[in-house]
Design an enzyme around this catalytic site. Structure first.
Site, PDB file in Angstrom:
ATOM      1  N   PHE A  40       0.873  -1.180   0.000  1.00 21.27           N
ATOM      2  CA  PHE A  40       0.000   0.000   0.000  1.00 21.27           C
ATOM      3  C   PHE A  40       0.906   1.223   0.000  1.00 21.27           C
ATOM      4  O   PHE A  40       1.575   1.504   0.996  1.00 21.27           O
ATOM      5  CB  PHE A  40      -0.845  -0.083   1.279  1.00 21.27           C
ATOM      6  CG  PHE A  40      -1.698   1.100   1.638  1.00 21.27           C
ATOM      7  CD1 PHE A  40      -3.055   1.072   1.385  1.00 21.27           C
ATOM      8  CD2 PHE A  40      -1.176   2.200   2.305  1.00 21.27           C
ATOM      9  CE1 PHE A  40      -3.875   2.127   1.780  1.00 21.27           C
ATOM     10  CE2 PHE A  40      -1.979   3.263   2.700  1.00 21.27           C
ATOM     11  CZ  PHE A  40      -3.338   3.219   2.430  1.00 21.27           C
ATOM     12  N   GLY A  41       0.995   1.932  -1.120  1.00 27.41           N
ATOM     13  CA  GLY A  41       1.951   3.019  -1.254  1.00 27.41           C
ATOM     14  C   GLY A  41       1.306   4.383  -1.128  1.00 27.41           C
ATOM     15  O   GLY A  41       0.831   4.951  -2.125  1.00 27.41           O
ATOM     16  N   ALA A  79       6.023  13.492   1.839  1.00 23.67           N
ATOM     17  CA  ALA A  79       4.577  13.502   2.101  1.00 23.67           C
ATOM     18  C   ALA A  79       4.245  12.342   3.030  1.00 23.67           C
ATOM     19  O   ALA A  79       3.995  11.226   2.579  1.00 23.67           O
ATOM     20  CB  ALA A  79       3.781  13.389   0.802  1.00 23.67           C
ATOM     21  N   GLY A  80       4.290  12.627   4.336  1.00 25.10           N
ATOM     22  CA  GLY A  80       3.959  11.616   5.327  1.00 25.10           C
ATOM     23  C   GLY A  80       2.587  11.906   5.909  1.00 25.10           C
ATOM     24  O   GLY A  80       1.563  11.555   5.337  1.00 25.10           O
ATOM     25  N   THR A 138       5.386  -1.390   3.541  1.00 27.24           N
ATOM     26  CA  THR A 138       5.431  -2.745   4.101  1.00 27.24           C
ATOM     27  C   THR A 138       4.987  -3.779   3.068  1.00 27.24           C
ATOM     28  O   THR A 138       4.082  -3.534   2.270  1.00 27.24           O
ATOM     29  CB  THR A 138       4.515  -2.829   5.336  1.00 27.24           C
ATOM     30  OG1 THR A 138       4.907  -1.824   6.277  1.00 27.24           O
ATOM     31  CG2 THR A 138       4.609  -4.188   5.996  1.00 27.24           C
ATOM     32  N   GLY A 154      19.528  -4.383  33.980  1.00 23.19           N
ATOM     33  CA  GLY A 154      20.555  -4.597  32.962  1.00 23.19           C
ATOM     34  C   GLY A 154      20.190  -5.672  31.966  1.00 23.19           C
ATOM     35  O   GLY A 154      20.525  -5.589  30.776  1.00 23.19           O
ATOM     36  N   GLU A 178       0.437   4.361  10.342  1.00 24.39           N
ATOM     37  CA  GLU A 178      -1.029   4.469  10.221  1.00 24.39           C
ATOM     38  C   GLU A 178      -1.547   5.785  10.812  1.00 24.39           C
ATOM     39  O   GLU A 178      -2.681   5.877  11.278  1.00 24.39           O
ATOM     40  CB  GLU A 178      -1.722   3.289  10.916  1.00 24.39           C
ATOM     41  CG  GLU A 178      -1.317   1.929  10.409  1.00 24.39           C
ATOM     42  CD  GLU A 178      -1.959   1.576   9.086  1.00 24.39           C
ATOM     43  OE1 GLU A 178      -2.683   2.416   8.530  1.00 24.39           O
ATOM     44  OE2 GLU A 178      -1.742   0.458   8.607  1.00 24.39           O
ATOM     45  N   GLU A 198      -0.080  12.694  16.703  1.00 26.96           N
ATOM     46  CA  GLU A 198      -0.567  14.041  16.422  1.00 26.96           C
ATOM     47  C   GLU A 198      -1.737  14.022  15.443  1.00 26.96           C
ATOM     48  O   GLU A 198      -2.715  14.780  15.600  1.00 26.96           O
ATOM     49  CB  GLU A 198       0.578  14.905  15.867  1.00 26.96           C
ATOM     50  CG  GLU A 198       1.675  15.230  16.874  1.00 26.96           C
ATOM     51  CD  GLU A 198       2.619  14.067  17.148  1.00 26.96           C
ATOM     52  OE1 GLU A 198       3.365  14.140  18.129  1.00 26.96           O
ATOM     53  OE2 GLU A 198       2.609  13.084  16.366  1.00 26.96           O
TER      54      GLU A 198
END
Length: 397
Positions: free
Chosen positions: A127-128, A134-135, A164, A356, A379, A383
């Site tokens: 899915f592009g 452009a985020g 992905t 630790g 997704e 914000e």
């Protein structure tokens, strides 16, 4: 309303057994080697995980879901995510971002061509939407698709980022948003175009070096004079941005389920370690400084699960025509915002309980710590979720 039924709990047990037996023993090695386990995908397909929201005509099991198909998908994502976040996102993106756009907006021919293999796990789809510039501002898409009417083809030029399931051996197609013109008001017309793997001019860039999700397949994509037939337009021309926003609502609920799996695992790991690790002659869990943060994990887990499955239930109710799309959108934003931020906090608490040892890769909390942060970003960032919720409250944020 929010108590899962017997069928859902039985399904949960099946997926948990699969995750425990087929995934858990190998994830530490896969993570260290940045290895995507291609052979696991068809096994997940045989289990029916990719077909939960898909009609039987395309190999799915939607008709047998008894009204809770999306809830079942969230259960599967949660249980896989409890063992490993990368495997969980492979399913989440494979269905929510790969299958769903084709299922929802595709023509009969497009569905018949792509869905059977995707549902069976013989193939994956990407899915592009996101681009290098452009985020969150996805409307700033620069990738262009020009229709060559004489040739009957779309010609694509541009780039996508952080995609992905886009470069695996079995990736069959990537759906991308692109500018296809200009509206009367001067804003760009954005449409969705399906680009099959191997199309000339379509290049899958080298895999990213990531902080987390090391098992997940993630690439940048570039398009240079890339030609696809005109009938590879997905949905209505000029509606691509709207289509992808609706797709993201579902994806946000799925990411919430992924976060629930992580929080659950952190509660289990922290509580178990606090009971068995001793210091100054007694278990560290006998100290309030350890016991109280672990108690907080239990609260986070329940709150995250309730928000997530309420949103999933609303999605199922919307599909049945009983709830509005806006209710789903608002519930999805609430779930995504809370669960993702709680997941980051949960890994910090669990790592601190381990001391630790929590910093050592031999313990799973280290892997989950690295994996958690992306949940607040993918997704739609936190914000963006607050923007969606503020708009729902009649505010101008």
């Amino acid at each position: 309303m929010f108590e899962l039924g017997k069928d859902h709990e039985e399904f949960r047990a099946v997926v948990r057994d699969f995750a425990t037996e087929a995934v858990e023993p190998y994830v530490a090695d896969w993570d260290r080697e940045h290895h995507f386990p291609t052979a696991l995908v068809p096994v997940m397909g045989e289990l029916g995980l990719f077909g939960l929201v898909v009609p039987e005509a395309y190999g799915g099991s939607l008709e047998h879901s008894e009204g809770g198909a999306f809830t079942s998908l969230c259960i599967a994502i949660e249980e896989l995510g409890r063992v490993d976040q990368s495997i969980g996102i492979t399913l989440s993106a494979g269905v929510g971002l790969g299958i769903n756009p084709v299922l929802t907006y595709g023509t009969d021919e497009q569905k018949e061509r792509f869905l059977p293999d995707l549902v069976a796990g013989r193939a994956l789809a990407g899915f592009g939407l996101t681009e290098p510039d452009a985020g969150s501002d996805a409307g700033a898409t620069r990738t262009r698709a020009v229709l060559d009417e004489a040739a009957g083809e779309w010609v694509l030029d541009g780039a996508k980022a952080f995609i992905t399931n886009s470069g695996t051996e079995i990736t069959s197609v990537v759906t991308v948003t692109a500018r296809t013109g200009t509206r009367e008001d001067g804003r760009p017309e954005i449409s969705a175009v399906m680009v099959p793997s191997g199309t000339p001019g379509f290049t899958v860039e080298p895999a990213y070096r990531k902080m987390g999700w090391n098992i997940s397949d993630t690439h940048g994509l570039s398009f240079s004079g890339c030609r696809v037939p005109a009938d590879h337009l997905l949905g209505e021309r000029g509606r691509g941005f709207h289509q992808f926003l609706k797709t993201l609502d579902d994806g946000r609920i799925a990411i919430s389920a992924l976060a629930v799996g992580l929080i659950t695992r952190m509660r289990e790991e922290a509580a178990g370690y606090a009971r068995t690790r001793t210091a100054f002659g007694r278990p560290i869990g006998a100290n309030q400084g350890v016991a109280f943060p672990v108690a907080d994990l239990a609260v986070m887990e329940d709150a995250a699960r309730l928000l997530t499955y309420r949103a999933a239930w609303l999605k199922d109710e919307h599909e049945a025509g009983r709830r509005s799309a806006e209710e789903v959108s608002q519930a999805a934003a609430k779930a995504k915002l809370y669960t993702s931020e709680a997941a980051v906090t949960a890994t910090r608490i669990a790592t601190q309980v381990f001391g630790g040892n929590g910093f050592m890769e031999e313990y799973p909390v280290a892997r989950f710590y690295r994996d958690a942060k992306i949940l607040e970003i993918g997704e739609g960032t936190s914000e963006v979720q607050r923007m969606v919720l503020a708009k729902g409250l009649g505010l101008s944020a």
